[in-house]
Design an enzyme around this catalytic site. Sequence first.
Site, PDB file in Angstrom:
ATOM      1  N   CYS A 237       0.836  -1.188   0.000  1.00 43.72           N
ATOM      2  CA  CYS A 237       0.000   0.000   0.000  1.00 43.72           C
ATOM      3  C   CYS A 237       0.876   1.244   0.000  1.00 43.72           C
ATOM      4  O   CYS A 237       2.101   1.177   0.076  1.00 43.72           O
ATOM      5  CB  CYS A 237      -0.898   0.015   1.240  1.00 43.72           C
ATOM      6  SG  CYS A 237      -1.883  -1.487   1.455  1.00 43.72           S
TER       7      CYS A 237
ATOM      8  N   ASN B  93       1.130   0.027   5.688  1.00 40.25           N
ATOM      9  CA  ASN B  93       1.679  -0.563   4.474  1.00 40.25           C
ATOM     10  C   ASN B  93       2.511  -1.770   4.878  1.00 40.25           C
ATOM     11  O   ASN B  93       3.449  -1.639   5.666  1.00 40.25           O
ATOM     12  CB  ASN B  93       2.568   0.464   3.742  1.00 40.25           C
ATOM     13  CG  ASN B  93       3.409  -0.164   2.648  1.00 40.25           C
ATOM     14  OD1 ASN B  93       2.990  -1.118   2.001  1.00 40.25           O
ATOM     15  ND2 ASN B  93       4.600   0.375   2.455  1.00 40.25           N
TER      16      ASN B  93
END
Length: 615
Positions: free
Chosen positions: A2, A74
């Site tokens: 991400c 992430n």
Amino acid sequence: MCGILGAVGVKEKFDLDFAKAGIDTMANRGPNDTGFWSEGDASLAHCRLSVLDPTSAGHQPMVSPDQRYVLVFNGEIYNFRELREELSDTCSDWRSNSDSEVLLIAYARWGKEFLQHLTGMFALGIWDREKKSLFLARDRIGVKPLYYASYKGGLIFSSRPSALFAYCPKLSTSINIEGLALYLEAGYFPSPFTLYSSVCKLPAGHWLEYCTGKTETGSYWSPLFIEPVDNWMCRAENEVLDELDCLMTKSVRSRLVSDVPLGAFLSGGIDSSLVVALMRKVRNDPIKTFTIGFHEPQYDESRHAQAVANLLGTDHHQEVLSVDDLLALVPSFHQHFDEPFFDSSAFPALAVSRLARKEVTVVLGGDGGDELFGGYHYYSILRRLESFYRFPQMMRAGLARLLSRVPSHKCRLLASVLGEPDALHAFRFMRSIKKDFGWVLSKDVSPETNLDQVFFQTIEQMPKNLSAVECAMRLDLSHVLPEEYLQKTDLSSMAYSLEAREPLLDHELVEWSLKLPLSFKLRGGTSKYLLRRLASRYLPEEIINRPKQGFAVPIDRWLRGPLQEWARERIDDSKLYDRFSLDRNQVLKLFDLHLSGQRDVHPRLWAILMLVPFA
């Protein structure tokens, strides 16, 4: 994988258009979903590559059940299911099957100590709505990047520097001379340095807390303090080997958790081949593997990869290129590498990521084996040099002078190595791209930090009884691996929305390898001794004992051939010298020296050329 972005405490109204602009710069990191959250002077944004629980229940920014904490994250937490079980008394009503929700509950229960419970790769930000505080953290080894900057009384952070500048267009882009000088000497930016004076990089294994204008950082894990356990030499070798087998199998198994198609990079070398063999050991279905081959035999590893694929019965995918085909990736490189990056192996890394993404969303790789188990050739060189530096200085200096007169690039480099005061200074020379080519910054520029200081400040934190080789391996693990090699893997894979996982960098395996006495890594003329022994349980000898090749790219030849005019045009660009305080005459001398064929100056030249897009 991400992309994350956020701002807290900034005395400026949240602008959704700027937040979207920041997220758009990271669209390839998260093509499946975007999310925005804002309240008061705190705002968070996220773009998502859906790997675990791809439903809307895994959407971020994610708010905790009690509404106190907001997360952007992430990475992947490989032990999230075990943690979820452990946290069942804290949360009985789970809303998703994602590791993100587990992170929120773990932070609510343990505070910053929750980091000690995590196994995985991550960069994360958690906003505490009650305390008005922000918590940032980066994984132990530095697989995932995290950048931050002070801005208008607050703090902004992101997965990439480009997102910070898109989100805050007024953020200063002035050059950090310390970071620039280190890049031109090392080939990468050691944390916390970046190219920009306004932007810092959070070091691996560190956290940051921001609250009411005050910022505090700290380390929660470091490889530097772990000592080799001498009495392991008394253990039966097969017992140590079984332990390594168990740790690696466990690490590979944990990284196979995915709700999307998964495969592996396969070069045909020991590390990636062993990872695929262990994947095959714990999975019944065929594994998709990916290799880039080259028409030129001196660069081609594909026949070795094919042999491993045939042996293990993988669903093998291969693309054969000319090394000159990689030139077509230059525009893609400049699009996705938003910091100067000198390592030309990024080109084949981009090519194999592009190939893999046609079939899978997640791949396992073999990064870390050389740093942990003694694979790089200069570890063996350094081991031999340690005894040389016990000779009188006058004798060493005389030999260095003799070698320096030989008209050979390698002899000149060896002369410089022998002229260093000790083995660790010699290692700094070997790891530098500056070598003996001199200063290229303007004479009026005098940065306070150099690679010597970075390395020796790190060495001061290590146990005093380590050999030079053991210190060198820890330096690579602390600096070169996270800031160069893992940066390359992250950006190359994310350019194609591909998640790359690193089973050799599981922190339990890393800690175990640091306890391993050196003779299990370098024995006689054999590098990666114990890892080779393990590989022999799964792979044939011709794979295990073939010479190390690596992702070589002929930048030296390109700069004298197809890229010569391209390079000349950029070296003549006045913006390069105005922006980066470079000495034009010294840069031109380097270029002419390389073109003459007398010396191979391409690493230094390529690092300078990679500055041009940022001028």
